[in-house]
Enzyme design. Structure first.
Site, PDB file in Angstrom:
ATOM      1  N   ARG A   1     101.521  40.714 -57.598  1.00  0.00           N
ATOM      2  CA  ARG A   1     101.703  40.622 -56.139  1.00  0.00           C
ATOM      3  C   ARG A   1     100.929  39.434 -55.541  1.00  0.00           C
ATOM      4  O   ARG A   1     100.322  39.551 -54.472  1.00  0.00           O
ATOM      5  CB  ARG A   1     101.239  41.919 -55.445  1.00  0.00           C
TER       6      ARG A   1
ATOM      7  N   SER B   1     103.832  49.372 -50.222  1.00  0.00           N
ATOM      8  CA  SER B   1     102.484  49.686 -50.712  1.00  0.00           C
ATOM      9  C   SER B   1     101.432  48.944 -49.902  1.00  0.00           C
ATOM     10  O   SER B   1     101.548  47.749 -49.658  1.00  0.00           O
ATOM     11  CB  SER B   1     102.347  49.293 -52.181  1.00  0.00           C
TER      12      SER B   1
ATOM     13  N   GLU C   1      97.424  44.923 -50.299  1.00  0.00           N
ATOM     14  CA  GLU C   1      98.578  44.078 -50.628  1.00  0.00           C
ATOM     15  C   GLU C   1      99.196  43.575 -49.314  1.00  0.00           C
ATOM     16  O   GLU C   1      99.743  42.487 -49.237  1.00  0.00           O
ATOM     17  CB  GLU C   1      99.593  44.931 -51.408  1.00  0.00           C
TER      18      GLU C   1
HETATM   19  C1  LIG Z   1     110.046  50.382 -47.754  1.00  0.00           C
HETATM   20  C2  LIG Z   1     109.385  49.206 -48.450  1.00  0.00           C
HETATM   21  C3  LIG Z   1     109.344  49.164 -49.812  1.00  0.00           C
HETATM   22  C4  LIG Z   1     108.722  48.092 -50.463  1.00  0.00           C
HETATM   23  N1  LIG Z   1     108.726  48.065 -51.826  1.00  0.00           N
HETATM   24  C5  LIG Z   1     108.187  47.018 -52.462  1.00  0.00           C
HETATM   25  C6  LIG Z   1     108.206  46.959 -53.891  1.00  0.00           C
HETATM   26  O1  LIG Z   1     108.705  47.828 -54.582  1.00  0.00           O
HETATM   27  N2  LIG Z   1     107.642  45.884 -54.481  1.00  0.00           N
HETATM   28  C7  LIG Z   1     107.083  44.863 -53.767  1.00  0.00           C
HETATM   29  O2  LIG Z   1     106.614  43.891 -54.368  1.00  0.00           O
HETATM   30  N3  LIG Z   1     107.024  44.902 -52.424  1.00  0.00           N
HETATM   31  C8  LIG Z   1     107.567  45.945 -51.758  1.00  0.00           C
HETATM   32  N4  LIG Z   1     107.536  45.981 -50.395  1.00  0.00           N
HETATM   33  C9  LIG Z   1     106.811  44.930 -49.656  1.00  0.00           C
HETATM   34  C10 LIG Z   1     107.647  43.690 -49.258  1.00  0.00           C
HETATM   35  O3  LIG Z   1     109.024  44.017 -49.134  1.00  0.00           O
HETATM   36  C11 LIG Z   1     107.465  42.543 -50.234  1.00  0.00           C
HETATM   37  O4  LIG Z   1     106.124  42.122 -50.300  1.00  0.00           O
HETATM   38  C12 LIG Z   1     108.311  41.308 -49.843  1.00  0.00           C
HETATM   39  O5  LIG Z   1     108.229  40.348 -50.861  1.00  0.00           O
HETATM   40  C13 LIG Z   1     107.873  40.684 -48.539  1.00  0.00           C
HETATM   41  O6  LIG Z   1     108.890  39.818 -48.119  1.00  0.00           O
HETATM   42  P1  LIG Z   1     109.093  39.473 -46.584  1.00  0.00           P
HETATM   43  O7  LIG Z   1     110.175  38.473 -46.480  1.00  0.00           O
HETATM   44  O8  LIG Z   1     109.268  40.708 -45.795  1.00  0.00           O
HETATM   45  O9  LIG Z   1     107.709  38.798 -46.264  1.00  0.00           O
HETATM   46  P2  LIG Z   1     106.835  38.944 -44.921  1.00  0.00           P
HETATM   47  O10 LIG Z   1     106.332  40.325 -44.810  1.00  0.00           O
HETATM   48  O11 LIG Z   1     107.596  38.380 -43.782  1.00  0.00           O
HETATM   49  O12 LIG Z   1     105.633  37.964 -45.288  1.00  0.00           O
HETATM   50  C14 LIG Z   1     104.755  38.284 -46.351  1.00  0.00           C
HETATM   51  C15 LIG Z   1     104.015  37.003 -46.722  1.00  0.00           C
HETATM   52  O13 LIG Z   1     104.945  36.083 -47.296  1.00  0.00           O
HETATM   53  C16 LIG Z   1     104.943  34.869 -46.542  1.00  0.00           C
HETATM   54  N5  LIG Z   1     106.315  34.342 -46.498  1.00  0.00           N
HETATM   55  C17 LIG Z   1     107.445  34.975 -46.110  1.00  0.00           C
HETATM   56  N6  LIG Z   1     108.492  34.144 -46.214  1.00  0.00           N
HETATM   57  C18 LIG Z   1     108.001  32.972 -46.665  1.00  0.00           C
HETATM   58  C19 LIG Z   1     108.575  31.693 -46.973  1.00  0.00           C
HETATM   59  N7  LIG Z   1     109.878  31.449 -46.820  1.00  0.00           N
HETATM   60  N8  LIG Z   1     107.758  30.712 -47.411  1.00  0.00           N
HETATM   61  C20 LIG Z   1     106.429  30.932 -47.561  1.00  0.00           C
HETATM   62  N9  LIG Z   1     105.826  32.100 -47.290  1.00  0.00           N
HETATM   63  C21 LIG Z   1     106.607  33.102 -46.852  1.00  0.00           C
HETATM   64  C22 LIG Z   1     104.436  35.240 -45.159  1.00  0.00           C
HETATM   65  O14 LIG Z   1     103.861  34.117 -44.494  1.00  0.00           O
HETATM   66  C23 LIG Z   1     103.399  36.298 -45.512  1.00  0.00           C
HETATM   67  O15 LIG Z   1     102.204  35.691 -45.927  1.00  0.00           O
HETATM   68  C24 LIG Z   1     108.151  47.043 -49.717  1.00  0.00           C
HETATM   69  C25 LIG Z   1     108.184  47.105 -48.311  1.00  0.00           C
HETATM   70  C26 LIG Z   1     108.802  48.158 -47.686  1.00  0.00           C
HETATM   71  C27 LIG Z   1     108.854  48.193 -46.174  1.00  0.00           C
END
Ligand SMILES: Cc1cc2nc3c(=O)[nH]c(=O)nc-3n(C[C@H](O)[C@H](O)[C@H](O)COP(=O)(O)OP(=O)(O)OC[C@H]3O[C@@H](n4cnc5c(N)ncnc54)[C@H](O)[C@@H]3O)c2cc1C
Length: 301
Positions: free
Chosen positions: A169, A218, A288
């Site tokens: 992660r 998480s 995380e």
């Molecule tokens: C119901 C649920 C279940 C989940 N299950 C999992 C799972 O099984 N495994 C897992 O790993 N995660 C899980 N997550 C967490 C999340 O979905 C992941 O961490 C995902 O990768 C975050 O992506 P995001 O686009 O929503 O990022 P955001 O939440 O928008 O941002 C997270 C970080 O990434 C950065 N970021 C986003 N987009 C970019 C970009 N284009 N360039 C550079 N930086 C960027 C942001 O600046 C921030 O620092 C879950 C979340 C939920 C709500």
């Protein structure tokens, strides 16, 4: 206080809660929704050099401060939402593409390997930054390379997966790195196998996670050799509350936010859980979740 950002692509004082899965937090001083790299460059060029810039993906791993974000939030739209499956099985996706959509596009073309993304509501950019994973796989296992712009220098380069420093992660990327797009490697797969694998993932998520609630997946990383959820559960913290935030009774490593919850409630609950688990086990959990904007104290707990 930095200088003003004036650009037709930028809105001022835009509430961010709706752009996150927790649905809490205040406004961004500036918000730009850009359709392509040219627009992204135009906005960055218009921004004062000392203005903090943060790319928001699908907001599924963040808690935005109740005070909001005193800088520029960028959302990648338009061409950043395109996904294409090549005849060679390489899937090219813009950084804004939702992970379940990425997996479905590959499956529709008879390609497998990305099914684990079906239950992860993030974007391609967020997945690269966080090395998102689940069901025994992670982004590092399926990513070929990512196209990245480094904000201060504006240089764009294609970085092979080995050079991204992807760990559990985590990645070597910082807030200065904007993931613009990525290429994924897939394998041929028959539709029946893909269908049953997808159903299995959906069933597992339904049974183990508080679906339909405001959460961000998480909260803590799993410490070596154990799971954060188990430690929180064994410390008797399921159902623990701070204001409108509560430790899920279904999955102890999820916090759920009720209507009216604040970012501060979540911050304080994360801190309280961390303190109590440390007191019970000696293990200090590492969040995380990413906290965006100002919060009291350097870190929760
Ligand atoms: C119901 C649920 C279940 C989940 N299950 C999992 C799972 O099984 N495994 C897992 O790993 N995660 C899980 N997550 C967490 C999340 O979905 C992941 O961490 C995902 O990768 C975050 O992506 P995001 O686009 O929503 O990022 P955001 O939440 O928008 O941002 C997270 C970080 O990434 C950065 N970021 C986003 N987009 C970019 C970009 N284009 N360039 C550079 N930086 C960027 C942001 O600046 C921030 O620092 C879950 C979340 C939920 C709500």
């Amino acid at each position: 206080m930095t200088g003003r950002l004036d650009s037709p692509l930028v809105r001022h004082d835009v509430p961010l809660a709706a752009f996150t899965t927790f649905k809490v937090g205040g406004p961004a001083r500036y918000l730009a929704e850009v359709s392509d790299e040219e627009q992204l460059l135009a906005v960055l060029d218009a921004a004062p050099a000392d203005l903090p810039v943060l790319v928001l993906g699908r907001g599924s791993n963040v808690v935005v401060s109740d005070e909001g974000y005193d800088g520029l939030i960028v959302r990648l739209r338009g061409t950043f939402l395109e996904v294409e499956v090549g005849g060679d099985g390489i899937v090219r996706a813009g950084a804004g593409v939702a992970l379940p959509r990425l997996a479905r596009a590959a499956a529709a073309a008879g390609r497998g390997g990305l099914e684990f993304y079906l239950g992860i509501p993030g974007s391609v950019g967020g997945a690269v930054r966080m090395n998102a994973g689940g069901h025994g796989r992670d982004t590092a296992a399926v990513l070929r390379d990512a196209r990245i712009m480094t904000v201060p220098a504006r240089d764009v380069r294609t970085v092979p997966v080995e050079a991204l420093g992807l760990g559990y992660r985590s990645s070597a990327l910082t807030d200065d790195d904007v993931v613009l797009g990525a290429r994924f490697v897939t394998v041929p797969a028959d539709p029946a196998t893909l269908e049953s694998r997808s159903r299995e993932i959906a069933r597992w998520r339904r049974e183990h996670q508080p679906g339909g609630t405001r959460n961000a997946g998480s909260v803590f990383k799993n410490p070596p050799g154990t799971s954060a959820g188990r430690l929180i559960d064994e410390a008797g913290l399921k159902g623990l509350r701070r204001g409108g935030a509560m430790v899920s009774t279904l999955h102890a490593n999820f916090l759920v936010a009720e209507e009216g919850a604040t970012a501060r409630d979540i911050w304080e609950l994360v801190g309280e859980v961390r303190r109590r688990v440390e007191a019970a086990t000696g293990i200090r959990l590492e969040p995380e979740l990413r906290f965006v904007g100002r919060f009291e104290g350097e870190e929760p707990g």
